[in-house]
Write an enzyme that holds these catalytic residues in place. Sequence first.
Site, PDB file in Angstrom:
ATOM      1  N   TYR A 142      46.986  42.031  45.762  1.00  0.00           N
ATOM      2  CA  TYR A 142      46.355  42.938  46.134  1.00  0.00           C
ATOM      3  C   TYR A 142      46.243  43.662  45.656  1.00  0.00           C
ATOM      4  O   TYR A 142      44.963  44.403  45.473  1.00  0.00           O
ATOM      5  CB  TYR A 142      46.850  43.188  48.257  1.00  0.00           C
ATOM      6  N   LYS A 188      56.703  30.639  47.037  1.00  0.00           N
ATOM      7  CA  LYS A 188      55.966  29.469  46.188  1.00  0.00           C
ATOM      8  C   LYS A 188      57.064  29.625  44.898  1.00  0.00           C
ATOM      9  O   LYS A 188      56.318  28.787  44.012  1.00  0.00           O
ATOM     10  CB  LYS A 188      54.646  29.518  46.387  1.00  0.00           C
ATOM     11  N   ASP A 220      53.743  26.463  51.957  1.00  0.00           N
ATOM     12  CA  ASP A 220      52.339  25.584  52.433  1.00  0.00           C
ATOM     13  C   ASP A 220      53.280  24.866  53.323  1.00  0.00           C
ATOM     14  O   ASP A 220      52.409  24.918  54.688  1.00  0.00           O
ATOM     15  CB  ASP A 220      52.390  24.819  51.110  1.00  0.00           C
ATOM     16  N   ASP A 244      49.029  37.967  54.988  1.00  0.00           N
ATOM     17  CA  ASP A 244      48.323  37.939  55.521  1.00  0.00           C
ATOM     18  C   ASP A 244      47.701  36.647  56.231  1.00  0.00           C
ATOM     19  O   ASP A 244      47.353  37.093  56.892  1.00  0.00           O
ATOM     20  CB  ASP A 244      47.485  38.123  54.519  1.00  0.00           C
TER      21      ASP A 244
HETATM   22  C1  IPM Z   1      44.623  42.647  57.433  1.00  0.00           C
HETATM   23  C2  IPM Z   1      43.693  42.397  57.223  1.00  0.00           C
HETATM   24  C3  IPM Z   1      43.658  43.548  55.411  1.00  0.00           C
HETATM   25  C4  IPM Z   1      44.567  42.703  54.243  1.00  0.00           C
HETATM   26  C5  IPM Z   1      41.880  43.237  55.070  1.00  0.00           C
HETATM   27  C6  IPM Z   1      41.023  43.992  56.194  1.00  0.00           C
HETATM   28  C7  IPM Z   1      42.496  44.368  53.837  1.00  0.00           C
HETATM   29  O1  IPM Z   1      43.597  41.623  56.834  1.00  0.00           O
HETATM   30  O2  IPM Z   1      45.557  43.717  57.690  1.00  0.00           O
HETATM   31  O3  IPM Z   1      45.779  42.127  57.529  1.00  0.00           O
HETATM   32  O4  IPM Z   1      44.539  42.066  54.203  1.00  0.00           O
HETATM   33  O5  IPM Z   1      45.600  43.322  54.687  1.00  0.00           O
HETATM   34 MG    MG Z   2      44.548  39.872  57.189  1.00  0.00          MG
END
Ligand code: IPM
Ligand code: MG
Length: 356
Positions: A142, A188, A220, A244
């Site tokens: 990210y 992974k 996975d 996520d």
């Molecule tokens: C979450 C959401 C966020 C993320 C988005 C909205 C940026 O999906 O909090 O899980 O990916 O962290």
């Molecule tokens: Mg999310």
Amino acid sequence: MNRYKIAIIKGDGIGPEIVDEAIKVLDAVSAKENFELNYEEYLMGGCAYDVKGVPLPAETVEGCKNSDAILFGAIGGEKWDNLERHLRPESGLLKLRSELGVFANLRPTNVFDELVDASTIKPEVLKGVDLFVVRELTGGIYFGQPREKGIDRAYNTMVYTKEEIRRIAVVAFESAMKRRKSVCSVDKANVLEVSQLWRETVEEVALDYPEVTLSHMYVDNAAMQLVRNPKQFDVILTGNIFGDILSDEASMISGSIGLLPSASVGGKVGLFEPIHGSAPDIAGQGISNPIATVMSAAMMLRFALNENNAAERIEKAVQMVLKDGYRTKDLADYGAKEVCSTSEIGSIIADYVAKI
Ligand code: IPM
Ligand code: MG
């Protein structure tokens, strides 16, 4: 009497309506448990872009940093999908997490017995599931540099330092010590160098927690095991993007993504938000489920304010409201005695909070 300053970020889509209900419940619980909550509202997301031209105005960051905790709804919507990446609502949230240094995202999943049929997974697989995802939140792909979107080629970088891995692993092991003393670290490592370092570092941290059983799983396989036999998990420790994905998958175990709360901690001020998004398609109709936000408010009371009785009171009230058959539309087909609007169920939870 204890007094707390709570920054409120309602956001976009269903954000405002679900946060309003959480505030209703917080007011009921603070009256009952004898503390005071003072709210300050701030803009973030598409609504902030519309007014201020940026998804995370400086005064929002400032206000959040000067509060005792932050309660947040949701952001995003089609309207802002074509903006440049740094102006998109999601960038506002990512920047806020990063500014606050909330590197640990805690996402509990349990099953309400009354809703066991609401999941697409068989009841016997679900009954008794109680798992806790510890997701790294301010690193990984990210945030990794370099990143670029070219015309014919684009890339991102998944990077973790040893220190970033160590500190999130500590959170996972500490959480496990208060639970069933088992950590499954998801990576992974058969493909990614960053996952090799992840695994080595987690092994090192484990040495300080001899009582905790550590296992490793490739992501996975973890995705498969989560629906095959979710009961095998206690604490799942994982990086930003894997967490996520797996936490959305785990939400289906509880039957509705409208039920799952989260806490983002590790910095000076914690951020508390439902795991779901802003659901613009149902915004403003009074049918959204505020329970994930209400439960996030409970996490806020526990993790940020140390008001444990108040947190338990909310959690118990939600359980009883579900037991007594009150449902929002997403769960109308599962044991509903009464289908309620967003604000009705918020008021009912607040009433239960006051009377139990
Ligand atoms: C979450 C959401 C966020 C993320 C988005 C909205 C940026 O999906 O909090 O899980 O990916 O962290
Ligand atoms: Mg999310």
